[in-house]
Motif scaffolding. Structure first.
Motif, PDB file in Angstrom:
ATOM      1  N   ASP A  49     -75.638  40.864 -13.783  1.00  0.00           N
ATOM      2  CA  ASP A  49     -74.934  39.587 -13.718  1.00  0.00           C
ATOM      3  C   ASP A  49     -75.515  38.798 -12.549  1.00  0.00           C
ATOM      4  O   ASP A  49     -75.504  39.279 -11.414  1.00  0.00           O
ATOM      5  N   VAL A  50     -76.052  37.629 -12.838  1.00  0.00           N
ATOM      6  CA  VAL A  50     -76.660  36.789 -11.805  1.00  0.00           C
ATOM      7  C   VAL A  50     -75.984  35.422 -11.768  1.00  0.00           C
ATOM      8  O   VAL A  50     -75.582  34.898 -12.799  1.00  0.00           O
ATOM      9  N   THR A  51     -75.862  34.873 -10.583  1.00  0.00           N
ATOM     10  CA  THR A  51     -75.373  33.510 -10.414  1.00  0.00           C
ATOM     11  C   THR A  51     -76.184  32.862  -9.306  1.00  0.00           C
ATOM     12  O   THR A  51     -76.218  33.355  -8.183  1.00  0.00           O
ATOM     13  N   VAL A  52     -76.843  31.767  -9.665  1.00  0.00           N
ATOM     14  CA  VAL A  52     -77.603  31.011  -8.670  1.00  0.00           C
ATOM     15  C   VAL A  52     -76.890  29.695  -8.398  1.00  0.00           C
ATOM     16  O   VAL A  52     -76.162  29.182  -9.251  1.00  0.00           O
ATOM     17  N   ILE A  53     -77.097  29.169  -7.201  1.00  0.00           N
ATOM     18  CA  ILE A  53     -76.525  27.870  -6.846  1.00  0.00           C
ATOM     19  C   ILE A  53     -77.673  26.905  -6.589  1.00  0.00           C
ATOM     20  O   ILE A  53     -78.552  27.170  -5.778  1.00  0.00           O
ATOM     21  N   LYS A  54     -77.646  25.809  -7.316  1.00  0.00           N
ATOM     22  CA  LYS A  54     -78.638  24.746  -7.160  1.00  0.00           C
ATOM     23  C   LYS A  54     -77.882  23.435  -6.984  1.00  0.00           C
ATOM     24  O   LYS A  54     -77.073  23.065  -7.838  1.00  0.00           O
ATOM     25  N   ASP A  55     -78.124  22.770  -5.876  1.00  0.00           N
ATOM     26  CA  ASP A  55     -77.463  21.487  -5.608  1.00  0.00           C
ATOM     27  C   ASP A  55     -75.959  21.556  -5.860  1.00  0.00           C
ATOM     28  O   ASP A  55     -75.383  20.687  -6.499  1.00  0.00           O
ATOM     29  N   ASP A  56     -75.329  22.614  -5.368  1.00  0.00           N
ATOM     30  CA  ASP A  56     -73.887  22.849  -5.455  1.00  0.00           C
ATOM     31  C   ASP A  56     -73.368  23.151  -6.864  1.00  0.00           C
ATOM     32  O   ASP A  56     -72.163  23.207  -7.073  1.00  0.00           O
ATOM     33  N   PHE A  57     -74.246  23.347  -7.830  1.00  0.00           N
ATOM     34  CA  PHE A  57     -73.824  23.758  -9.166  1.00  0.00           C
ATOM     35  C   PHE A  57     -74.272  25.193  -9.413  1.00  0.00           C
ATOM     36  O   PHE A  57     -75.344  25.606  -8.974  1.00  0.00           O
ATOM     37  N   HIS A  58     -73.439  25.931 -10.119  1.00  0.00           N
ATOM     38  CA  HIS A  58     -73.698  27.348 -10.384  1.00  0.00           C
ATOM     39  C   HIS A  58     -74.312  27.537 -11.769  1.00  0.00           C
ATOM     40  O   HIS A  58     -73.844  26.961 -12.745  1.00  0.00           O
ATOM     41  N   GLY A  59     -75.330  28.396 -11.827  1.00  0.00           N
ATOM     42  CA  GLY A  59     -75.868  28.893 -13.092  1.00  0.00           C
ATOM     43  C   GLY A  59     -75.498  30.362 -13.154  1.00  0.00           C
ATOM     44  O   GLY A  59     -75.927  31.142 -12.296  1.00  0.00           O
ATOM     45  N   GLN A 102     -82.371  28.268 -14.579  1.00  0.00           N
ATOM     46  CA  GLN A 102     -82.905  29.113 -13.507  1.00  0.00           C
ATOM     47  C   GLN A 102     -82.254  30.497 -13.510  1.00  0.00           C
ATOM     48  O   GLN A 102     -82.928  31.498 -13.276  1.00  0.00           O
ATOM     49  N   ALA A 103     -80.969  30.552 -13.797  1.00  0.00           N
ATOM     50  CA  ALA A 103     -80.305  31.851 -13.909  1.00  0.00           C
ATOM     51  C   ALA A 103     -80.899  32.647 -15.073  1.00  0.00           C
ATOM     52  O   ALA A 103     -81.155  33.855 -14.947  1.00  0.00           O
ATOM     53  N   ALA A 104     -81.154  31.981 -16.193  1.00  0.00           N
ATOM     54  CA  ALA A 104     -81.765  32.651 -17.343  1.00  0.00           C
ATOM     55  C   ALA A 104     -83.170  33.146 -17.004  1.00  0.00           C
ATOM     56  O   ALA A 104     -83.562  34.259 -17.382  1.00  0.00           O
ATOM     57  N   GLU A 105     -83.920  32.350 -16.268  1.00  0.00           N
ATOM     58  CA  GLU A 105     -85.267  32.755 -15.842  1.00  0.00           C
ATOM     59  C   GLU A 105     -85.202  33.998 -14.955  1.00  0.00           C
ATOM     60  O   GLU A 105     -86.033  34.904 -15.066  1.00  0.00           O
ATOM     61  N   LEU A 106     -84.205  34.041 -14.084  1.00  0.00           N
ATOM     62  CA  LEU A 106     -84.026  35.198 -13.208  1.00  0.00           C
ATOM     63  C   LEU A 106     -83.778  36.469 -14.032  1.00  0.00           C
ATOM     64  O   LEU A 106     -84.372  37.515 -13.773  1.00  0.00           O
ATOM     65  N   GLU A 114     -75.178  14.985 -13.125  1.00  0.00           N
ATOM     66  CA  GLU A 114     -74.575  16.283 -12.835  1.00  0.00           C
ATOM     67  C   GLU A 114     -74.838  17.272 -13.974  1.00  0.00           C
ATOM     68  O   GLU A 114     -75.122  18.449 -13.736  1.00  0.00           O
ATOM     69  N   ILE A 115     -74.767  16.801 -15.194  1.00  0.00           N
ATOM     70  CA  ILE A 115     -75.040  17.664 -16.348  1.00  0.00           C
ATOM     71  C   ILE A 115     -76.482  18.148 -16.307  1.00  0.00           C
ATOM     72  O   ILE A 115     -76.768  19.314 -16.597  1.00  0.00           O
ATOM     73  N   ALA A 116     -77.397  17.285 -15.896  1.00  0.00           N
ATOM     74  CA  ALA A 116     -78.811  17.698 -15.787  1.00  0.00           C
ATOM     75  C   ALA A 116     -78.980  18.800 -14.748  1.00  0.00           C
ATOM     76  O   ALA A 116     -79.729  19.759 -14.970  1.00  0.00           O
ATOM     77  N   VAL A 117     -78.281  18.694 -13.620  1.00  0.00           N
ATOM     78  CA  VAL A 117     -78.371  19.734 -12.584  1.00  0.00           C
ATOM     79  C   VAL A 117     -77.724  21.025 -13.084  1.00  0.00           C
ATOM     80  O   VAL A 117     -78.246  22.125 -12.853  1.00  0.00           O
ATOM     81  N   MET A 118     -76.614  20.909 -13.816  1.00  0.00           N
ATOM     82  CA  MET A 118     -75.969  22.090 -14.387  1.00  0.00           C
ATOM     83  C   MET A 118     -76.925  22.803 -15.348  1.00  0.00           C
ATOM     84  O   MET A 118     -77.042  24.034 -15.325  1.00  0.00           O
ATOM     85  N   ARG A 119     -77.604  22.030 -16.186  1.00  0.00           N
ATOM     86  CA  ARG A 119     -78.571  22.625 -17.121  1.00  0.00           C
ATOM     87  C   ARG A 119     -79.695  23.324 -16.362  1.00  0.00           C
ATOM     88  O   ARG A 119     -80.131  24.416 -16.738  1.00  0.00           O
TER      89      ARG A 119
END
Length: 145
Positions: free
Chosen positions: A96-106, A20-24, A10-15
């Motif tokens: 302000d950006v927030t992406v969702i990947k595999d149910d975790f938010h960046g 990805q949010a930073a890339e955006l 889960e920590i890996a997906v959070m990272r």
């Protein structure tokens, strides 16, 4: 308040979501310039989020929020809604950006200057940036806010 301890997976997906949010934000920064509307920035971010990052935008549709990003121009404190008003030289805009990947938010944001900001706008941005780092340095096990 209950705190759930995340697994290494889960920590890996959070990272990954955070990266990805930073890339955006890195991608959109080069598009912030005079004459561009925050609607245009929103559309670029939505396409990048879905087509390049393979994620979805958290703000879009959240409690009826109509856009994929929040854009706070000048005096707008936070969660401004993108619109068709062109940015002008001297504006400051927080995206302000927030992406969702595999149910975790960046979730992240950054302040951008449209050309050269005023002395007050520059001072505001610098002071907020310093405050951010004061807060980050305070984070640690057992620290409460």
């Amino acid at each position: 308040m209950t705190v759930s301890i995340k697994s290494p997976e889960e920590i890996a997906v959070m990272r990954s979501a955070g990266r990805q949010a930073a890339e955006l934000l890195e991608m959109i920064g080069e598009h912030v310039r005079p004459g561009v509307t925050t609607d245009e920035l929103n559309d670029l971010c939505e396409r990048y989020t879905t087509q390049v990052l393979g994620c979805r935008s958290a703000p879009l549709g959240y409690h009826g929020f109509p856009k994929s990003i929040c854009t706070s121009v000048n005096h707008v404190v936070c969660h401004g809604i993108p619109n068709d008003k062109p940015l002008r030289k001297g504006d400051i805009v927080n995206i302000d950006v927030t992406v969702i990947k595999d149910d975790f938010h960046g979730d992240t944001s950054a302040m951008f200057s449209v050309g050269t900001p005023s002395v007050l706008a520059r001072r505001l941005s610098e002071t907020c940036y310093e405050a951010l780092w004061v807060g980050i340095r305070m984070v640690g096990p057992g620290v409460r806010l």
